[in-house]
Scaffold this motif. Structure first.
Motif, short mmCIF file in Angstrom:
data_model
loop_
_atom_site.label_atom_id
_atom_site.label_comp_id
_atom_site.label_asym_id
_atom_site.label_seq_id
_atom_site.Cartn_x
_atom_site.Cartn_y
_atom_site.Cartn_z
N ALA A 40 0.83 -1.19 0.00
CA ALA A 40 0.00 0.00 0.00
C ALA A 40 0.87 1.25 0.00
N LYS A 41 0.38 2.30 -0.62
CA LYS A 41 1.08 3.57 -0.66
C LYS A 41 1.16 4.11 0.78
N PRO A 42 2.34 4.56 1.21
CA PRO A 42 2.44 5.05 2.58
C PRO A 42 1.56 6.27 2.81
N PHE A 47 1.93 12.59 14.27
CA PHE A 47 3.29 13.02 14.56
C PHE A 47 3.30 13.93 15.77
N SER A 48 4.25 13.69 16.67
CA SER A 48 4.43 14.60 17.81
C SER A 48 5.89 14.59 18.21
N ALA A 49 6.30 15.71 18.79
CA ALA A 49 7.65 15.84 19.35
C ALA A 49 7.52 16.71 20.58
N VAL A 50 7.91 16.18 21.73
CA VAL A 50 7.78 16.91 23.00
C VAL A 50 9.06 16.72 23.80
N ASP A 73 6.95 6.92 9.97
CA ASP A 73 7.30 8.08 9.14
C ASP A 73 8.69 8.60 9.49
N GLY A 74 9.24 9.36 8.57
CA GLY A 74 10.56 9.93 8.79
C GLY A 74 10.49 11.30 9.44
N TRP A 75 11.64 11.78 9.94
CA TRP A 75 11.74 13.08 10.58
C TRP A 75 13.19 13.58 10.45
N TRP A 76 13.38 14.89 10.59
CA TRP A 76 14.72 15.46 10.64
C TRP A 76 14.70 16.71 11.50
N VAL A 77 15.87 17.05 12.02
CA VAL A 77 16.04 18.18 12.94
C VAL A 77 16.68 19.33 12.18
N ASN A 118 11.04 18.23 12.00
CA ASN A 118 10.25 18.24 10.77
C ASN A 118 9.81 16.82 10.41
N PRO A 119 8.51 16.60 10.25
CA PRO A 119 8.04 15.28 9.81
C PRO A 119 7.97 15.20 8.29
N THR A 120 7.90 14.00 7.78
CA THR A 120 7.69 13.80 6.34
C THR A 120 6.21 14.05 6.01
N PHE A 121 5.85 13.91 4.76
CA PHE A 121 4.48 14.06 4.26
C PHE A 121 3.98 15.51 4.38
#
Length: 134
Positions: A40-42, A47-50, A73-77, A118-121
């Motif tokens: 299936a297509k992702p 998403f959360s960051a605390v 999902d992916g993320w970057w700082v 930062n999250p993807t999508f």
């Protein structure tokens, strides 16, 4: 006449073998063209960051953890530009506890830094502020 009959029989056998091979080839092509079930297509997940704790980092320095929750999902700082704050990882995927290490504060004034996760999508980024005592 016997030679012709024998030759004729050999030709018929060769034709039958050729037909059989052609049929097998067509059959193999048909079964290899069956529809495949692709993954299936992702899709974006929550998403959360605390910050793990809301208390300020002492002047002597220390570490505060950022709890990133994003399933697969992916993320970057980004926006971590102060020389006195470091992370050991600037990107990843899935849930992660990201330690942010602050060096000792010898400036005599309280300081703070903004850390952007930062999250993807194309989901909105989350900006966290980490404070350090003087």
């Amino acid at each position: 006449m016997v030679k012709q009959t024998k030759l004729y029989k050999e030709m018929r056998i060769n034709q039958n073998i050729l037909r059989l091979l052609s049929f097998m080839f067509c059959f193999l092509v048909l079964i290899s063209c069956k529809k495949q079930d692709l993954p299936a297509k992702p899709e974006a997940s929550a998403f959360s960051a605390v910050l793990e704790s809301n208390s300020a980092v002492p002047a002597s320095g220390g570490t505060v953890n950022v709890l990133i929750s994003t399933n697969t999902d992916g993320w970057w700082v980004s926006n971590l530009s102060a020389s006195w704050a470091t992370v050991n990882r600037t990107y990843g995927s899935g849930n992660f506890k990201l330690p942010v290490t602050l060096k000792a504060n010898t400036s005599g004034a309280k300081r703070s830094i903004n850390l952007q996760v930062n999250p993807t999508f194309n989901l909105p980024a989350i900006t966290l502020t980490i404070n350090q005592d003087n």
